[in-house]
Design an enzyme around this catalytic site. Structure first.
Site, PDB file in Angstrom:
ATOM      1  N   ARG A 118     -22.097  -3.500  33.259  1.00 43.51           N
ATOM      2  CA  ARG A 118     -21.102  -4.388  34.124  1.00 43.51           C
ATOM      3  C   ARG A 118     -21.507  -5.736  34.011  1.00 43.51           C
ATOM      4  NH1 ARG A 118     -18.492  -0.667  37.838  1.00 43.51           N
ATOM      5  NH2 ARG A 118     -18.477   1.332  36.964  1.00 43.51           N
ATOM      6  N   ASP A 150     -11.705   0.293  46.478  1.00 46.24           N
ATOM      7  CA  ASP A 150     -13.217   0.171  46.247  1.00 46.24           C
ATOM      8  C   ASP A 150     -13.946  -0.794  46.900  1.00 46.24           C
ATOM      9  OD1 ASP A 150     -13.415   2.290  44.242  1.00 46.24           O
ATOM     10  OD2 ASP A 150     -12.676   1.108  42.614  1.00 46.24           O
ATOM     11  N   ARG A 173     -10.826  -3.864  39.968  1.00 41.85           N
ATOM     12  CA  ARG A 173     -11.538  -4.343  41.487  1.00 41.85           C
ATOM     13  C   ARG A 173     -11.371  -5.957  41.309  1.00 41.85           C
ATOM     14  NH1 ARG A 173     -17.205  -1.794  42.467  1.00 41.85           N
ATOM     15  NH2 ARG A 173     -16.595  -2.800  44.620  1.00 41.85           N
ATOM     16  N   CYS A 231     -24.637   0.876  47.971  1.00 40.74           N
ATOM     17  CA  CYS A 231     -23.359   0.343  47.454  1.00 40.74           C
ATOM     18  C   CYS A 231     -22.496   0.034  48.571  1.00 40.74           C
ATOM     19  CB  CYS A 231     -22.675   1.582  46.682  1.00 40.74           C
ATOM     20  SG  CYS A 231     -23.579   1.716  44.963  1.00 40.74           S
ATOM     21  N   HIS A 281     -25.274   0.346  37.510  1.00 44.00           N
ATOM     22  CA  HIS A 281     -25.693  -0.759  38.154  1.00 44.00           C
ATOM     23  C   HIS A 281     -27.198  -0.543  38.434  1.00 44.00           C
ATOM     24  CE1 HIS A 281     -21.473  -1.830  40.201  1.00 44.00           C
ATOM     25  NE2 HIS A 281     -21.649  -2.691  39.226  1.00 44.00           N
TER      26      HIS A 281
END
Length: 260
Positions: free
Chosen positions: A128, A57, A82, A251, A157
């Site tokens: 998140r 990721d 992550r 992103c 997000h």
């Protein structure tokens, strides 16, 4: 680090991910390279973050830190898959001339949930990043933070539901936010460009603007003319393979804001 007792990480299914349609890796790489080349053709310098085995990721580089005036607030990821990325990002910044790099105490996922305008630092929460990270980022950068509650798990997000176009000019998708947060956005940004459901679902708000050019997913066709009317030059790009992982232009782009 576990989240504080009063903060609950919400796990949600990525609406863009279908196990029956795996990522075409050569095509994903080609699409990323096309984005990189577009940035360079517009006069931007692109630094590449080398991949690390076991951390797939990392392609979503925006999540690794937030940079303002040459200072770096690192990330602390919500999900253990992550977690290893955070130290890699901090090491990259230190190795590339950033001397003020802070390891955060509270969970934040970098520019996934922090957006820098001319006046404020907008901070998402709900899926998140911890709300406790908002005070931490304000203390570190010395900029007023506006907390915004995300309520639709498709927009987990802030950078999937809001984009800073330049200064205090933004575009966003109101239904992604709580009623109170929508009211705040309407008060602070009365002239904002409001995206349609179709353009939001195409991740059209996961875009990057240099104040003139706006790099955005090619499927967000409804944003093109409104952006042109505002004096921006929209640059559609095809990142359909990266979309399968839940991200698009923003992103995969960590913005390096140098000291003034």
């Amino acid at each position: 680090m576990c989240p504080p007792a009063h903060f609950r990480v919400t796990y949600s299914i990525n609406p863009w991910m279908d196990p029956e349609k795996p990522v075409d890796i050569p095509l994903a790489v080609a699409q990323w390279e096309e984005l990189r080349n577009r940035y360079r053709s517009l006069g931007h310098t692109v630094e590449e973050l080398e991949p690390v085995p076991g951390l797939p990721d990392m392609v979503y580089a925006a999540n690794g830190a937030t940079v303002v005036d040459g200072r770096v607030l690192g990330a602390r990821f919500a999900h253990p898959e992550r977690a290893g990325e955070a130290a890699v990002h901090r090491a990259w910044y230190r190795a590339n001339g950033f001397s003020d790099v802070h390891e955060p105490e509270h969970i934040n996922e970098g520019e996934g949930d922090f957006a820098v305008t001319g006046t404020w630092l907008l901070a998402g929460r709900g899926f998140r990043s911890s709300p406790l990270s908002h005070g931490e980022v304000q203390e570190f950068f010395g900029r007023p933070v506006i907390g915004l509650d995300l309520v639709d798990p498709r927009y987990y997000h802030l950078d999937t539901a809001l984009c800073v176009l330049g200064g205090d000019d933004i575009m966003y998708y109101p239904p992604a936010f709580s009623p109170g947060s929508r009211a705040v956005l309407e008060r602070l940004f009365p002239d904002a460009l409001v995206a349609s459901a179709a353009d939001a679902e195409a991740l059209g708000l996961n875009a990057v603007s240099d104040g003139h050019h706006v790099m955005l997913p090619h499927a967000a066709v409804g944003l093109l003319e409104p952006l042109r009317r505002r004096g921006y030059d929209p640059v559609p790009v095809d990142l359909t393979e990266l979309l399968k992982g839940g991200g698009s232009v923003k992103c995969v782009t960590a913005e390096l804001r140098p000291a003034a």
